[in-house]
Design a protein around this motif. Structure first.
Motif, short mmCIF file in Angstrom:
data_model
loop_
_atom_site.label_atom_id
_atom_site.label_comp_id
_atom_site.label_asym_id
_atom_site.label_seq_id
_atom_site.Cartn_x
_atom_site.Cartn_y
_atom_site.Cartn_z
N GLY A 18 0.79 -1.23 0.00
CA GLY A 18 0.00 0.00 0.00
C GLY A 18 0.81 1.27 0.00
O GLY A 18 0.56 2.20 -0.78
N ALA A 19 1.82 1.36 0.88
CA ALA A 19 2.61 2.60 0.97
C ALA A 19 3.39 2.86 -0.31
O ALA A 19 3.50 4.00 -0.77
CB ALA A 19 3.56 2.52 2.17
N TRP A 22 1.05 3.97 -2.93
CA TRP A 22 0.59 5.30 -2.57
C TRP A 22 1.60 6.35 -3.04
O TRP A 22 1.21 7.41 -3.58
CB TRP A 22 0.41 5.39 -1.05
CG TRP A 22 -0.19 6.67 -0.57
CD1 TRP A 22 -1.51 6.93 -0.33
CD2 TRP A 22 0.52 7.88 -0.26
NE1 TRP A 22 -1.66 8.23 0.10
CE2 TRP A 22 -0.44 8.83 0.15
CE3 TRP A 22 1.85 8.24 -0.29
CZ2 TRP A 22 -0.09 10.13 0.53
CZ3 TRP A 22 2.21 9.54 0.08
CH2 TRP A 22 1.25 10.47 0.50
N HIS A 95 7.92 7.67 4.98
CA HIS A 95 6.80 6.72 5.00
C HIS A 95 7.23 5.47 5.78
O HIS A 95 7.96 4.63 5.26
CB HIS A 95 6.42 6.33 3.57
CG HIS A 95 6.19 7.50 2.67
ND1 HIS A 95 4.96 8.08 2.50
CD2 HIS A 95 7.06 8.22 1.90
CE1 HIS A 95 5.06 9.10 1.67
NE2 HIS A 95 6.33 9.20 1.28
N THR A 117 4.25 10.92 6.74
CA THR A 117 2.92 10.40 6.46
C THR A 117 2.79 9.00 7.07
O THR A 117 3.36 8.04 6.54
CB THR A 117 2.64 10.34 4.95
OG1 THR A 117 2.52 11.67 4.44
CG2 THR A 117 1.34 9.60 4.66
N HIS A 119 1.16 5.55 7.52
CA HIS A 119 0.28 4.71 6.71
C HIS A 119 -0.45 3.68 7.55
O HIS A 119 -1.31 2.95 7.04
CB HIS A 119 1.09 4.00 5.61
CG HIS A 119 1.61 4.93 4.56
ND1 HIS A 119 1.01 5.06 3.33
CD2 HIS A 119 2.66 5.79 4.56
CE1 HIS A 119 1.67 5.95 2.61
NE2 HIS A 119 2.68 6.40 3.32
N LEU A 149 -3.34 9.43 7.01
CA LEU A 149 -4.18 9.12 5.86
C LEU A 149 -5.66 8.91 6.20
O LEU A 149 -6.48 8.80 5.30
CB LEU A 149 -3.67 7.85 5.17
CG LEU A 149 -2.27 7.91 4.57
CD1 LEU A 149 -1.91 6.56 3.97
CD2 LEU A 149 -2.18 8.99 3.53
N ASN A 172 -6.80 10.12 2.24
CA ASN A 172 -6.10 9.20 1.35
C ASN A 172 -6.67 9.24 -0.06
O ASN A 172 -7.84 9.55 -0.27
CB ASN A 172 -6.22 7.78 1.92
CG ASN A 172 -5.18 6.84 1.37
OD1 ASN A 172 -4.35 7.21 0.55
ND2 ASN A 172 -5.21 5.60 1.83
N GLY A 279 -5.06 1.65 8.26
CA GLY A 279 -5.24 3.04 7.90
C GLY A 279 -6.49 3.08 7.04
O GLY A 279 -7.60 2.82 7.49
N ARG A 282 -5.16 0.39 0.73
CA ARG A 282 -5.19 0.57 -0.72
C ARG A 282 -5.85 -0.62 -1.41
O ARG A 282 -6.62 -0.46 -2.36
CB ARG A 282 -3.76 0.75 -1.26
CG ARG A 282 -3.74 0.93 -2.77
CD ARG A 282 -2.37 0.82 -3.36
NE ARG A 282 -2.47 0.73 -4.81
CZ ARG A 282 -2.46 1.77 -5.63
NH1 ARG A 282 -2.34 2.98 -5.14
NH2 ARG A 282 -2.58 1.61 -6.94
#
Length: 375
Positions: A18-19, A22, A95, A117, A119, A149, A172, A279, A282
């Motif tokens: 996801g990170a 992102w 991150h 940020t 996550h 996010l 997000n 979070g 994604r």
């Protein structure tokens, strides 16, 4: 003339989750004339040939791999500082707990602002990992801006003593164009059974053992389903070992990381999550954008995407019996499942566009540089 900011995205990555996706969504949706993005990734034993690096170089800009001699090599700090000076970096954007620690220190030494940020936070049992996470959370307090996010992550960050105006919430966002391309194309994967699927990291907070248990209990009542799990992580080996003792093991498939994950997502009749902490995932955004029916535990973060009986179904955390019932309904009630899928597509497109997120971050970066200039 206003300066075009040069942002260094920094992450200690071990995969393409996801990170990482992102970061690509943020950078790809920022017009190159408005900001320049570069990427620094720590190079460790388990992070060679990263997909993030390949895609960033192709679509976004320069990417550098910074070697680490051990799990937490402080020599990385001076290497980052040198890269910052050599490439006229204006802001470093971090991150993950390890990158937060190293990045905050590097930014202070280099004399530039740092944006953190979060996550998501890991509810790890390992003492060393918990210590690193705690240190990462303490490092956030020394950042110029902390930008979670999700609303739940905002609450979590406040618990570590980070308050406004340092704390800024930017909702997000995700680049859904890739999902839409696959969704609108001819299906590429065949199947002989209804397919229940999961995509994501195999780590403790994902609580994947509950997925295995629920599938095993449901499989005992029917022979028309299979479980496909995509992703890797620290818990994969133990989960595979656990599955060998279940009666439905022949219908459980651990496929690891896959380049064709979106083709698999499209083939899912049901996307499932049993996370205990998130979070705004994604993978869940992508499932919404694909129109795949969703069943999950009702926890902060997931509740930002799934509204019960509207865009999916939610059971109380740990209530495997109820979640199993929801799996069955979404598998068997085609009209209801299709309605949830269509509602999810509309919802994620309306609320979680990557372009909106990128515009808000660009404004934040520019405001930071103005503040630095006025000091």
């Amino acid at each position: 003339m206003k300066k075009t900011p040069h942002i260094l995205q920094f992450i200690c990555s071990t995969g393409f989750y996801g990170a990482e996706r992102w970061i690509l969504a943020l950078c790809k949706n920022t017009p190159k004339q408005d900001a320049k993005h570069s990427l620094a990734v720590t190079l460790e034993d388990n992070s060679k040939d990263l997909e993030l690096v390949k895609q960033f170089r192709k679509d976004c800009g320069d990417a550098v791999e910074v070697p680490m001699n051990n799990r937490f090599d402080l020599a990385v700090i001076n290497k980052l500082v040198q890269y910052i000076h050599d490439n006229n970096i204006d802001i470093i954007h971090t991150h993950g707990y390890k990158s937060d620690i190293l990045g905050v220190i590097a930014a202070k030494k280099a004399g530039i602002p740092v944006v953190v940020t979060p996550h998501g936070f890991e509810n790890a049992e390992d003492f060393k990992l918990r210590t690193f996470i705690w240190l990462g959370c303490q490092a956030m307090r020394f950042a110029n801006k902390v930008v979670p996010l999700s609303p739940q992550l905002v609450k979590d960050v406040k618990g570590f003593g980070v308050k406004e105006p340092k704390l800024v919430y930017i909702q997000n966002g995700v680049d859904l164009s890739e999902v839409e391309t696959v969704r609108d194309a001819v299906p590429r994967l065949e199947k002989t059974k209804k397919r229940i699927g999961f995509i994501g990291q195999m780590i403790s907070r994902k609580n994947i053992k509950d997925i295995l248990d629920i599938f095993d209990s449901l499989s005992a009542k029917r022979n028309d389903i299979e479980l496909v799990l995509l992703g890797d992580g620290d818990d994969r080996a133990s989960l595979e070992a656990y599955s060998t003792n279940l009666s439905s093991k022949e219908d459980m498939h651990f496929l690891g990381y896959r380049d064709d994950r979106l083709d698999y997502l499209r083939s899912f009749d049901l996307f499932v999550m049993t996370s205990t902490l998130e979070g705004i995932p994604r993978c869940l955004m992508e499932a919404c954008a694909m129109g795949t029916p969703i069943a999950a535990y009702d926890i902060p973060g997931i509740d930002q995407l799934v509204q019960h009986n509207e865009t999916g179904m939610l059971a109380k955390l740990g209530d495997k019996a109820t979640l199993s019932e929801y799996w069955a309904r979404l598998l068997d009630d085609d009209i209801f499942a299709q309605t949830c899928g269509k509602n999810a597509i509309n919802y994620v497109n309306q609320h979680y566009a990557a372009k909106r997120m990128a515009d808000e971050y660009l404004e934040l970066f520019n405001d930071l540089l103005v503040c630095e200039h006025d000091k």
